[in-house]
Write a protein that holds these residues in place. Structure first.
Motif, PDB file in Angstrom:
ATOM      1  N   HIS A 141       3.597  -0.783   4.061  1.00  0.00           N
ATOM      2  CA  HIS A 141       2.274  -0.394   4.538  1.00  0.00           C
ATOM      3  C   HIS A 141       2.357   0.908   5.332  1.00  0.00           C
ATOM      4  O   HIS A 141       3.213   1.037   6.212  1.00  0.00           O
ATOM      5  N   PRO A 142       1.470   1.870   5.072  1.00  0.00           N
ATOM      6  CA  PRO A 142       1.510   3.166   5.749  1.00  0.00           C
ATOM      7  C   PRO A 142       1.122   3.064   7.226  1.00  0.00           C
ATOM      8  O   PRO A 142       0.564   2.067   7.681  1.00  0.00           O
ATOM      9  N   THR A 143       1.394   4.155   7.933  1.00  0.00           N
ATOM     10  CA  THR A 143       1.064   4.257   9.354  1.00  0.00           C
ATOM     11  C   THR A 143       0.015   5.345   9.573  1.00  0.00           C
ATOM     12  O   THR A 143      -0.002   6.363   8.880  1.00  0.00           O
ATOM     13  N   ARG A 199      -3.069   0.338  -3.830  1.00  0.00           N
ATOM     14  CA  ARG A 199      -2.893  -1.000  -3.281  1.00  0.00           C
ATOM     15  C   ARG A 199      -2.489  -1.919  -4.423  1.00  0.00           C
ATOM     16  O   ARG A 199      -3.251  -2.106  -5.380  1.00  0.00           O
ATOM     17  N   ASP A 209       1.822   8.704   8.618  1.00  0.00           N
ATOM     18  CA  ASP A 209       1.452   9.088   7.255  1.00  0.00           C
ATOM     19  C   ASP A 209       0.034   9.630   7.155  1.00  0.00           C
ATOM     20  O   ASP A 209      -0.262  10.453   6.281  1.00  0.00           O
ATOM     21  N   THR A 244       0.848  -1.186   0.000  1.00  0.00           N
ATOM     22  CA  THR A 244       0.000   0.000   0.000  1.00  0.00           C
ATOM     23  C   THR A 244       0.882   1.234   0.000  1.00  0.00           C
ATOM     24  O   THR A 244       1.839   1.319   0.780  1.00  0.00           O
ATOM     25  N   GLU A 245       0.573   2.165  -0.869  1.00  0.00           N
ATOM     26  CA  GLU A 245       1.331   3.411  -0.953  1.00  0.00           C
ATOM     27  C   GLU A 245       0.391   4.596  -0.919  1.00  0.00           C
ATOM     28  O   GLU A 245      -0.781   4.486  -1.302  1.00  0.00           O
ATOM     29  N   LEU A 262      -4.717   6.430  -2.149  1.00  0.00           N
ATOM     30  CA  LEU A 262      -4.072   5.173  -1.780  1.00  0.00           C
ATOM     31  C   LEU A 262      -3.905   4.321  -3.025  1.00  0.00           C
ATOM     32  O   LEU A 262      -4.818   4.229  -3.851  1.00  0.00           O
ATOM     33  N   MET A 265      -2.852  -1.338   6.168  1.00  0.00           N
ATOM     34  CA  MET A 265      -2.059  -0.324   6.860  1.00  0.00           C
ATOM     35  C   MET A 265      -2.066  -0.635   8.349  1.00  0.00           C
ATOM     36  O   MET A 265      -2.751  -1.554   8.801  1.00  0.00           O
ATOM     37  N   TRP A 266      -1.301   0.147   9.107  1.00  0.00           N
ATOM     38  CA  TRP A 266      -1.224   0.006  10.558  1.00  0.00           C
ATOM     39  C   TRP A 266      -1.825   1.245  11.221  1.00  0.00           C
ATOM     40  O   TRP A 266      -1.517   2.373  10.812  1.00  0.00           O
ATOM     41  N   CYS A 294      -7.102  -2.705   8.210  1.00  0.00           N
ATOM     42  CA  CYS A 294      -6.310  -1.683   8.890  1.00  0.00           C
ATOM     43  C   CYS A 294      -6.056  -2.240  10.289  1.00  0.00           C
ATOM     44  O   CYS A 294      -6.956  -2.238  11.138  1.00  0.00           O
TER      45      CYS A 294
END
Length: 422
Positions: free
Chosen positions: A165-167, A39, A190, A26-27, A37, A131-132, A89
């Motif tokens: 994976h983004p935060t 994916r 992020d 994921t960016e 986003l 993501m996290w 998520c």
């Protein structure tokens, strides 16, 4: 300024390695139209729900993601979501000061960080991971700002262990001081996740006014919270019925969709059952797994499946001719006449269940666990398809009378009326 002659330009705010085969990536990218986003290389707008139950039902109405709050059964949740074509998520439960955690205790903070490290390593390669989410409402009733240093340490560790994976960190509403602290102390975050209910109509303006320049998500949204709802004279909040909640959700989602520049999507609250103030306030589903009109609203936005059987509509529910907003008081053992007006789009046969409960005495803050109240016995004086007359309790105090109107397709309408026995 971006060249407007180029229709779609990606400006990567975080560079990561390509995900291994079968893994997810994921960016966050910035385009001419704002943040998006990606994916696994494709544009991904989050049509999500908070919770890890009823996943088939979520997928059936076009939902694509779920949000969790902790990692305890994380791998099982990821597997279940993947089975239904959903992403996750994954929440990391960062301890709260209001629960007794001391962010001046460096050993406790380090132990928390180490525990997250193990969980991230176990789950970082799962194909359902989106993501996290580093913490949920750690800002609620707090005073020690060192929690933001801990959030940054966790987010920075994620960047090192899982660059795919983004935060995100999630706050209770949005506050100008917190935005400033997150910007200063948490550069590895992020996305800002915001839990909001009645304030959602002003959210996009507040995000900009308070100086948040990265993307955000609405991580909880739904009917008005109990703290922002009308009150009866003895101090209890008045709950919207299921049809009123459906309208609130419809109106709220309009505001989420309007912000195409910074908002990456949302997670409605709560995709499941939950006792909080009442058994029906926040959980979209009833305890026996039935879904209300709000599910139909989400379907209309996401899947737009015309074949979905719709929930019953609850047009009115009165006690002795009065609405729930009128602080109704009755005498002990006096007659209470509850009248209701219900309709159903498909004219399905309907079943009515009524419950009498004392007002909850285990109310907590921030969604903490609350004990359920037991239903009370009551004497029915008379009953038909559009009314029920009962005897009021013989003990003074605050009560609610609930109605559940169900069809044979696991749909339901719900309402309750608070009243006080003198």
């Amino acid at each position: 300024m971006l060249n407007k002659l180029v229709p779609f330009i990606f400006c990567f705010i975080s560079i990561s390695c390509f995900a291994q085969s079968g893994h997810s990536k994921t960016e966050i990218v910035k385009t001419n139209d704002g943040f998006k986003l990606l994916r696994n290389g494709g544009y991904y707008y989050v049509n999500g729900a908070g919770g890890d139950t009823y996943l088939k039902e979520l997928a059936d109405i076009g939902g694509n993601s779920i949000r969790t709050w902790a990692t305890g059964n994380g791998l099982a949740v990821l597997d279940s979501a993947h089975k239904h074509g959903l992403t996750v998520c994954m929440g990391l439960w960062v301890n709260h000061e209001r629960h007794g955690f001391d962010y001046n205790d460096e050993y406790a903070v380090k132990a928390q960080l180490k525990g997250f490290e193990d969980a991230i390593i176990k789950m970082r390669d799962h194909p359902a991971l989106l993501m996290w989410a580093v913490g949920n409402e750690v800002d609620l009733f707090y005073s020690n700002f060192r929690v933001w240093n801990a959030v940054e340490d966790i987010a920075a560790m994620i960047k090192r262990l899982d660059p795919n994976h983004p935060t995100m960190t999630v706050t209770a509403g949005i506050d100008v001081a917190e935005v400033a602290m997150i910007k200063e102390f948490c550069p590895s975050i992020d996305i800002l996740g915001i839990n909001t209910y009645g304030g959602i109509s002003h959210l996009s303006d507040q995000v900009r006014k308070y100086g948040w320049e990265k993307p955000y998500m609405v991580t909880e949204w739904g009917p008005y919270g109990h703290w922002e709802s009308p009150m009866v004279s003895w101090g209890e909040a008045v709950e919207a019925n299921s049809s009123q909640k459906a309208k609130m959700r419809k109106d709220s989602y309009v505001h989420i969709l309007e912000d195409k520049e910074l908002c990456l999507g949302s997670y409605c609250f709560l995709w499941g059952y939950k006792q909080e103030v009442t058994p029906t306030w926040y959980g979209i589903f009833t305890k026996d797994g039935k879904g209300p009109e709000s599910v139909d609203v989400l379907n209309s936005y996401w899947a737009n499946n015309p074949n979905k059987n719709k929930a019953p509509l609850l047009n009115s529910f009165l006690l002795n001719g009065k609405t729930k907003y009128e602080s109704i008081k009755v005498g002990k053992r006096k007659d209470c006449l509850f009248t209701l007006d219900v309709s159903d789009f498909e004219n399905d046969s309907l079943t009515f269940v009524f419950e009498l409960m004392p007002e909850s005495i285990d109310k907590k803050a921030g969604g903490d666990f609350e004990a359920s109240m037991d239903a009370l016995d009551y004497k029915i004086v008379n009953q038909s398809k559009d009314f029920i007359k009962i005897k009021a309790p013989s003990r003074s105090g605050a009560y609610r009378f609930y109605v559940y109107v169900s069809d044979k397709n696991k749909n339901v309408a719900t309402a309750n009326i608070p009243f006080y026995v003198k």
